[in-house]
Design a protein around this motif. Structure first.
Motif, PDB file in Angstrom:
ATOM      1  N   ARG A   1     -12.669  -8.249 -12.853  1.00  0.00           N
ATOM      2  CA  ARG A   1     -13.097  -8.885 -11.696  1.00  0.00           C
ATOM      3  C   ARG A   1     -12.082  -9.417 -10.690  1.00  0.00           C
ATOM      4  NH1 ARG A   1     -15.523 -13.965 -13.179  1.00  0.00           N
ATOM      5  NH2 ARG A   1     -14.013 -15.278 -11.963  1.00  0.00           N
ATOM      6  N   ARG A   2     -10.921  -9.995 -11.375  1.00  0.00           N
ATOM      7  CA  ARG A   2      -9.856 -10.346 -10.908  1.00  0.00           C
ATOM      8  C   ARG A   2      -9.145  -9.560  -9.963  1.00  0.00           C
ATOM      9  NH1 ARG A   2      -7.574 -14.469 -15.409  1.00  0.00           N
ATOM     10  NH2 ARG A   2      -9.095 -16.189 -15.019  1.00  0.00           N
ATOM     11  N   ARG A   3      -9.041  -8.095 -10.599  1.00  0.00           N
ATOM     12  CA  ARG A   3      -8.583  -7.172  -9.625  1.00  0.00           C
ATOM     13  C   ARG A   3      -9.353  -6.803  -8.698  1.00  0.00           C
ATOM     14  NH1 ARG A   3      -7.714  -4.913 -14.999  1.00  0.00           N
ATOM     15  NH2 ARG A   3      -9.330  -3.605 -14.579  1.00  0.00           N
ATOM     16  N   GLU A   4     -10.557  -6.707  -8.753  1.00  0.00           N
ATOM     17  CA  GLU A   4     -11.755  -6.460  -7.933  1.00  0.00           C
ATOM     18  C   GLU A   4     -11.534  -7.409  -6.391  1.00  0.00           C
ATOM     19  OE1 GLU A   4     -13.310  -3.327  -7.313  1.00  0.00           O
ATOM     20  OE2 GLU A   4     -12.067  -3.079  -8.934  1.00  0.00           O
ATOM     21  N   GLU A   5     -11.517  -8.695  -7.025  1.00  0.00           N
ATOM     22  CA  GLU A   5     -11.168  -9.819  -5.765  1.00  0.00           C
ATOM     23  C   GLU A   5      -9.913  -9.420  -5.115  1.00  0.00           C
ATOM     24  OE1 GLU A   5     -11.595 -13.182  -8.291  1.00  0.00           O
ATOM     25  OE2 GLU A   5     -13.776 -13.334  -7.933  1.00  0.00           O
ATOM     26  N   GLN A   6      -8.955  -9.170  -5.726  1.00  0.00           N
ATOM     27  CA  GLN A   6      -7.780  -8.993  -4.893  1.00  0.00           C
ATOM     28  C   GLN A   6      -7.899  -8.107  -4.064  1.00  0.00           C
ATOM     29  OE1 GLN A   6      -4.801  -8.329  -8.097  1.00  0.00           O
ATOM     30  NE2 GLN A   6      -4.584 -10.799  -8.254  1.00  0.00           N
ATOM     31  N   LYS A   7      -8.549  -6.631  -4.419  1.00  0.00           N
ATOM     32  CA  LYS A   7      -8.768  -5.632  -3.631  1.00  0.00           C
ATOM     33  C   LYS A   7      -9.407  -6.230  -2.445  1.00  0.00           C
ATOM     34  CE  LYS A   7      -8.820  -2.255  -6.975  1.00  0.00           C
ATOM     35  NZ  LYS A   7      -9.716  -1.113  -7.847  1.00  0.00           N
ATOM     36  N   ILE A   8     -10.615  -7.043  -2.568  1.00  0.00           N
ATOM     37  CA  ILE A   8     -11.479  -7.341  -1.647  1.00  0.00           C
ATOM     38  C   ILE A   8     -10.878  -8.340  -0.581  1.00  0.00           C
ATOM     39  CG2 ILE A   8     -13.531  -9.010  -1.174  1.00  0.00           C
ATOM     40  CD1 ILE A   8     -14.649  -7.937  -3.481  1.00  0.00           C
ATOM     41  N   THR A   9      -9.868  -9.015  -0.992  1.00  0.00           N
ATOM     42  CA  THR A   9      -9.042  -9.736  -0.145  1.00  0.00           C
ATOM     43  C   THR A   9      -8.142  -9.145   0.639  1.00  0.00           C
ATOM     44  OG1 THR A   9      -7.480 -10.292  -1.897  1.00  0.00           O
ATOM     45  CG2 THR A   9      -9.197 -12.015  -1.387  1.00  0.00           C
ATOM     46  N   LEU A  10      -7.698  -7.904   0.039  1.00  0.00           N
ATOM     47  CA  LEU A  10      -6.677  -6.957   0.849  1.00  0.00           C
ATOM     48  C   LEU A  10      -7.550  -6.187   1.800  1.00  0.00           C
ATOM     49  CD1 LEU A  10      -4.307  -6.064  -1.847  1.00  0.00           C
ATOM     50  CD2 LEU A  10      -3.797  -7.492  -0.010  1.00  0.00           C
ATOM     51  N   LEU A  11      -8.529  -5.583   1.401  1.00  0.00           N
ATOM     52  CA  LEU A  11      -9.270  -4.832   2.023  1.00  0.00           C
ATOM     53  C   LEU A  11     -10.373  -5.213   3.176  1.00  0.00           C
ATOM     54  CD1 LEU A  11      -9.905  -2.042  -0.702  1.00  0.00           C
ATOM     55  CD2 LEU A  11      -8.189  -1.963   1.171  1.00  0.00           C
ATOM     56  N   ALA A  12     -11.009  -6.401   2.998  1.00  0.00           N
ATOM     57  CA  ALA A  12     -11.643  -6.849   4.090  1.00  0.00           C
ATOM     58  C   ALA A  12     -11.350  -7.098   5.343  1.00  0.00           C
ATOM     59  CB  ALA A  12     -12.508  -8.002   3.305  1.00  0.00           C
ATOM     60  N   ARG A  13     -11.927  -6.712   6.394  1.00  0.00           N
ATOM     61  CA  ARG A  13     -11.471  -6.776   7.869  1.00  0.00           C
ATOM     62  C   ARG A  13     -12.073  -7.934   8.379  1.00  0.00           C
ATOM     63  NH1 ARG A  13     -12.043  -0.522   8.800  1.00  0.00           N
ATOM     64  NH2 ARG A  13     -10.412   0.186   7.653  1.00  0.00           N
ATOM     65  N   ASN A  14     -13.261  -8.396   7.823  1.00  0.00           N
ATOM     66  CA  ASN A  14     -13.939  -9.251   8.739  1.00  0.00           C
ATOM     67  C   ASN A  14     -14.867 -10.170   7.510  1.00  0.00           C
ATOM     68  OD1 ASN A  14     -16.301  -8.246   8.629  1.00  0.00           O
ATOM     69  ND2 ASN A  14     -15.830  -7.114  10.281  1.00  0.00           N
ATOM     70  N   PRO A  15     -15.283 -11.234   7.959  1.00  0.00           N
ATOM     71  CA  PRO A  15     -16.183 -12.141   6.959  1.00  0.00           C
ATOM     72  C   PRO A  15     -17.393 -11.387   6.302  1.00  0.00           C
ATOM     73  CG  PRO A  15     -15.246 -13.689   8.688  1.00  0.00           C
ATOM     74  CD  PRO A  15     -15.021 -12.138   9.059  1.00  0.00           C
ATOM     75  N   GLU A  16     -18.088 -10.788   7.321  1.00  0.00           N
ATOM     76  CA  GLU A  16     -19.409  -9.901   7.065  1.00  0.00           C
ATOM     77  C   GLU A  16     -18.806  -8.949   5.914  1.00  0.00           C
ATOM     78  OE1 GLU A  16     -18.343 -10.082  10.388  1.00  0.00           O
ATOM     79  OE2 GLU A  16     -19.525 -11.891  10.726  1.00  0.00           O
ATOM     80  N   GLN A  17     -17.866  -8.127   6.086  1.00  0.00           N
ATOM     81  CA  GLN A  17     -17.570  -7.104   5.106  1.00  0.00           C
ATOM     82  C   GLN A  17     -17.127  -7.829   3.726  1.00  0.00           C
ATOM     83  OE1 GLN A  17     -14.108  -4.825   6.393  1.00  0.00           O
ATOM     84  NE2 GLN A  17     -14.917  -3.031   5.020  1.00  0.00           N
ATOM     85  N   LYS A  18     -16.390  -8.848   3.965  1.00  0.00           N
ATOM     86  CA  LYS A  18     -15.905  -9.667   2.596  1.00  0.00           C
ATOM     87  C   LYS A  18     -17.239 -10.025   1.772  1.00  0.00           C
ATOM     88  CE  LYS A  18     -12.516 -12.947   1.327  1.00  0.00           C
ATOM     89  NZ  LYS A  18     -11.700 -13.991   1.645  1.00  0.00           N
ATOM     90  N   LYS A  19     -18.083 -10.572   2.491  1.00  0.00           N
ATOM     91  CA  LYS A  19     -19.392 -11.132   1.729  1.00  0.00           C
ATOM     92  C   LYS A  19     -20.284 -10.006   1.227  1.00  0.00           C
ATOM     93  CE  LYS A  19     -23.464 -13.758   2.898  1.00  0.00           C
ATOM     94  NZ  LYS A  19     -24.315 -14.392   3.937  1.00  0.00           N
ATOM     95  N   ALA A  20     -20.166  -8.764   1.975  1.00  0.00           N
ATOM     96  CA  ALA A  20     -20.952  -7.572   1.236  1.00  0.00           C
ATOM     97  C   ALA A  20     -20.041  -7.049  -0.015  1.00  0.00           C
ATOM     98  CB  ALA A  20     -20.849  -6.556   2.555  1.00  0.00           C
TER      99      ALA A  20
END
Length: 128
Positions: free
Chosen positions: A70-89
């Protein structure tokens, strides 16, 4: 023939006197092959423990691995998410996957508990 494959004793002796490093490398390769075989068996054993956990230690290992995942996936999300909506999804997808894995771990716990209970009951009946 300790680790080297030469046909005659004369060749062995000549290689021992002229090229000891070659034989030493061959021996170390054989030792590496043995250790790789042993580590492969350990990996197979660990894999089977993860597929069929039975002890509390097995389940604790699964929980720790889930947390690290989960921590690795959260790090990926913070690096890859371009906007708040994408981050939320992406976090919603992560949450769904984590919930599914937690349900599987709980199911495996119940199955292991039932199996151990049945074994204890059978052992008691055998003693009677």
């Amino acid at each position: 023939d300790a680790g080297y494959s030469l046909k005659s004793n004369n060749r062995k002796q000549s290689n021992l006197t002229h090229k000891p490093a070659v034989i030493d490398n061959t021996l170390s390769r054989d030792e590496e092959a043995d250790s790789v075989g042993a580590s492969s068996l350990e990996q197979d054993f660990e894999f089977q423990r993860r597929l069929n956990p039975a002890t509390p230690e097995d389940f604790e290992t699964l929980q720790k691995e889930l947390l690290m995942w989960r921590r690795r996936e959260e790090q990926k999300i913070t690096l890859l998410a371009r906007n708040p909506e994408q981050k939320k999804a992406l976090y919603q997808i992560l949450l769904n996957r984590e919930a599914c894995l937690l349900r599987k771990i709980d199911y495996l716990k119940k199955e292991a508990s039932n199996h151990l209970r049945n074994e204890r009951t059978e052992n008691k009946w055998e003693k009677c």
